[in-house]
Design a protein around this motif. Structure first.
Motif, PDB file in Angstrom:
ATOM      1  N   LEU A  55      48.837  49.167  38.138  1.00 50.65           N
ATOM      2  CA  LEU A  55      50.221  49.178  38.578  1.00 50.65           C
ATOM      3  C   LEU A  55      50.400  47.331  39.710  1.00 50.65           C
ATOM      4  O   LEU A  55      51.821  47.218  39.804  1.00 50.65           O
ATOM      5  N   PRO A  56      49.647  47.091  40.649  1.00 42.46           N
ATOM      6  CA  PRO A  56      50.098  46.330  41.425  1.00 42.46           C
ATOM      7  C   PRO A  56      50.537  45.006  40.686  1.00 42.46           C
ATOM      8  O   PRO A  56      51.375  44.253  41.043  1.00 42.46           O
ATOM      9  N   ARG A  57      49.909  44.504  39.406  1.00 46.25           N
ATOM     10  CA  ARG A  57      50.088  43.396  38.790  1.00 46.25           C
ATOM     11  C   ARG A  57      51.259  43.643  38.163  1.00 46.25           C
ATOM     12  O   ARG A  57      51.955  42.947  38.028  1.00 46.25           O
ATOM     13  N   THR A  58      52.046  45.086  38.344  1.00 45.93           N
ATOM     14  CA  THR A  58      53.719  44.401  37.477  1.00 45.93           C
ATOM     15  C   THR A  58      54.433  44.420  39.172  1.00 45.93           C
ATOM     16  O   THR A  58      56.003  44.939  38.836  1.00 45.93           O
ATOM     17  N   PHE A  59      54.579  44.655  40.486  1.00 42.88           N
ATOM     18  CA  PHE A  59      54.937  44.790  40.904  1.00 42.88           C
ATOM     19  C   PHE A  59      56.582  44.035  40.852  1.00 42.88           C
ATOM     20  O   PHE A  59      55.917  42.750  40.465  1.00 42.88           O
ATOM     21  N   GLY A  60      57.561  44.513  40.984  1.00 42.84           N
ATOM     22  CA  GLY A  60      58.627  43.566  40.901  1.00 42.84           C
ATOM     23  C   GLY A  60      59.362  43.686  39.952  1.00 42.84           C
ATOM     24  O   GLY A  60      60.728  43.760  39.811  1.00 42.84           O
ATOM     25  N   LYS A  61      58.653  44.282  38.894  1.00 44.29           N
ATOM     26  CA  LYS A  61      59.682  44.742  37.326  1.00 44.29           C
ATOM     27  C   LYS A  61      60.105  46.618  38.337  1.00 44.29           C
ATOM     28  O   LYS A  61      61.224  46.646  36.807  1.00 44.29           O
ATOM     29  N   SER A  62      60.211  47.172  38.075  1.00 44.61           N
ATOM     30  CA  SER A  62      60.197  48.613  38.376  1.00 44.61           C
ATOM     31  C   SER A  62      60.338  49.297  39.581  1.00 44.61           C
ATOM     32  O   SER A  62      59.680  49.488  40.586  1.00 44.61           O
ATOM     33  N   ALA A  63      62.131  49.099  39.769  1.00 45.36           N
ATOM     34  CA  ALA A  63      61.737  49.773  41.501  1.00 45.36           C
ATOM     35  C   ALA A  63      61.544  50.755  41.798  1.00 45.36           C
ATOM     36  O   ALA A  63      60.755  51.026  42.808  1.00 45.36           O
ATOM     37  N   ASP A  91      48.134  41.140  47.438  1.00 42.08           N
ATOM     38  CA  ASP A  91      47.290  39.747  47.400  1.00 42.08           C
ATOM     39  C   ASP A  91      46.336  39.215  46.243  1.00 42.08           C
ATOM     40  O   ASP A  91      46.316  38.553  45.590  1.00 42.08           O
ATOM     41  N   VAL A  92      45.455  40.620  46.647  1.00 44.20           N
ATOM     42  CA  VAL A  92      44.019  40.559  45.610  1.00 44.20           C
ATOM     43  C   VAL A  92      44.509  41.341  44.301  1.00 44.20           C
ATOM     44  O   VAL A  92      43.508  40.557  42.986  1.00 44.20           O
ATOM     45  N   ALA A  93      45.749  41.829  43.517  1.00 47.95           N
ATOM     46  CA  ALA A  93      45.631  42.437  42.663  1.00 47.95           C
ATOM     47  C   ALA A  93      47.337  42.515  42.118  1.00 47.95           C
ATOM     48  O   ALA A  93      47.470  43.599  40.891  1.00 47.95           O
ATOM     49  N   GLY A  94      48.077  41.962  42.231  1.00 51.65           N
ATOM     50  CA  GLY A  94      49.214  42.056  42.946  1.00 51.65           C
ATOM     51  C   GLY A  94      50.005  40.705  41.224  1.00 51.65           C
ATOM     52  O   GLY A  94      48.623  40.056  40.883  1.00 51.65           O
ATOM     53  N   PRO A  95      50.480  40.443  40.493  1.00 48.42           N
ATOM     54  CA  PRO A  95      51.265  40.066  39.633  1.00 48.42           C
ATOM     55  C   PRO A  95      50.686  38.523  40.092  1.00 48.42           C
ATOM     56  O   PRO A  95      50.531  37.924  38.438  1.00 48.42           O
ATOM     57  N   SER A  96      50.617  37.571  40.895  1.00 54.26           N
ATOM     58  CA  SER A  96      50.154  35.938  41.117  1.00 54.26           C
ATOM     59  C   SER A  96      48.501  36.520  41.506  1.00 54.26           C
ATOM     60  O   SER A  96      47.740  34.844  41.475  1.00 54.26           O
ATOM     61  N   ALA A  97      47.719  37.427  41.482  1.00 52.41           N
ATOM     62  CA  ALA A  97      46.870  37.306  41.578  1.00 52.41           C
ATOM     63  C   ALA A  97      45.747  36.485  40.804  1.00 52.41           C
ATOM     64  O   ALA A  97      45.958  37.388  38.915  1.00 52.41           O
ATOM     65  N   ARG A  98      44.921  36.024  40.288  1.00 54.40           N
ATOM     66  CA  ARG A  98      43.775  35.773  39.832  1.00 54.40           C
ATOM     67  C   ARG A  98      43.406  36.947  39.327  1.00 54.40           C
ATOM     68  O   ARG A  98      42.778  37.345  39.392  1.00 54.40           O
ATOM     69  N   ARG A  99      42.839  36.689  37.544  1.00 52.08           N
ATOM     70  CA  ARG A  99      41.488  37.740  36.932  1.00 52.08           C
ATOM     71  C   ARG A  99      40.901  37.147  37.289  1.00 52.08           C
ATOM     72  O   ARG A  99      40.310  36.271  37.241  1.00 52.08           O
ATOM     73  N   VAL A 100      39.610  38.122  36.942  1.00 47.90           N
ATOM     74  CA  VAL A 100      38.779  38.153  38.074  1.00 47.90           C
ATOM     75  C   VAL A 100      37.353  37.705  36.475  1.00 47.90           C
ATOM     76  O   VAL A 100      38.012  38.221  35.477  1.00 47.90           O
TER      77      VAL A 100
END
Length: 207
Positions: free
Chosen positions: A171-179, A198-207
């Motif tokens: 869910l953090p990866r979708t932050f900003g898409k759904s209120a 910062d670690v798992a959000g939309p702009s975080a690099r996938r490991v």
């Protein structure tokens, strides 16, 4: 030793202990992403940048590797919990410190999701037994070392599983898409939400 036994960018030899940690770190990510059934030792080898036969020589079977990964994740969790036990003198309640310690495990790639994968593998005769014992070990810590009352344990474990699910479904990866989703994450992660993003959000690099 062949070049495929070395991680990308490595020019020297690794000790057996370092190689083992390298494989376990890669396996934690792979099992977290794909689960026990979906992951393969070949995927682990590719993630670690080594040969698949080397993984098998070191760990034997995928099952044994998964059990080591699961136990390592549990060990990391309990280590963070124990480090959070001493009173920092700032009046922070213990539940909040332990909750923050659990969230902070996002800095260990794959740990949250690997634990979640283990806890939904109860039907496996070997992994299920290990997962149940692992979960009970968390209960024992909360009861015997954190001195939580039964109601506190239930509430805390429920909160922890909520965090695990939010991380598990990314869910953090979708932050900003759904209120609504953002509101849920802010409520669940609290002041740690920015660190999680910062670690798992939309702009975080996938490991």
């Amino acid at each position: 030793m062949t070049s495929t036994d070395l991680p990308s960018g490595t020019t020297g030899r690794l000790s057996a202990a370092d190689r083992r940690e390298q494989i376990l770190a890669a396996a934690t990510v792979v099992f977290g992403e794909n689960g026990y059934a979906g992951a393969t030792t070949d995927q682990v080898a590719q993630a670690a940048g080594i040969s698949q036969p080397y993984v098998v020589r070191m760990f034997g079977t995928k099952q044994k590797l998964f059990l080591e990964v699961m136990n390592g994740a549990l060990g990391a969790l309990l280590e963070r919990f124990r480090a959070a036990l001493p009173d920092p003198g700032d009046g922070t309640i213990l539940e909040k410190r332990l909750g923050a310690a659990y969230i902070d495990l996002v800095d260990r790639a794959g740990v949250h999701r690997t634990l979640l994968q283990a806890f939904v593998s109860g039907n496996d005769p070997v992994i299920g037994d290990a997962a149940r014992e692992g979960f009970v070990s968390i209960y024992r810590f909360l009861r015997d070392e954190a001195h939580f009352e039964p109601a506190q344990v239930s509430e805390f474990l429920g909160y922890g599983m909520l965090l695990s699910v939010l991380l598990g479904i990314e869910l953090p990866r979708t932050f900003g898409k759904s209120a609504d989703a953002d509101e849920l994450m802010l409520a669940a992660f609290g002041e740690k939400c920015r660190e999680v993003l910062d670690v798992a959000g939309p702009s975080a690099r996938r490991v």
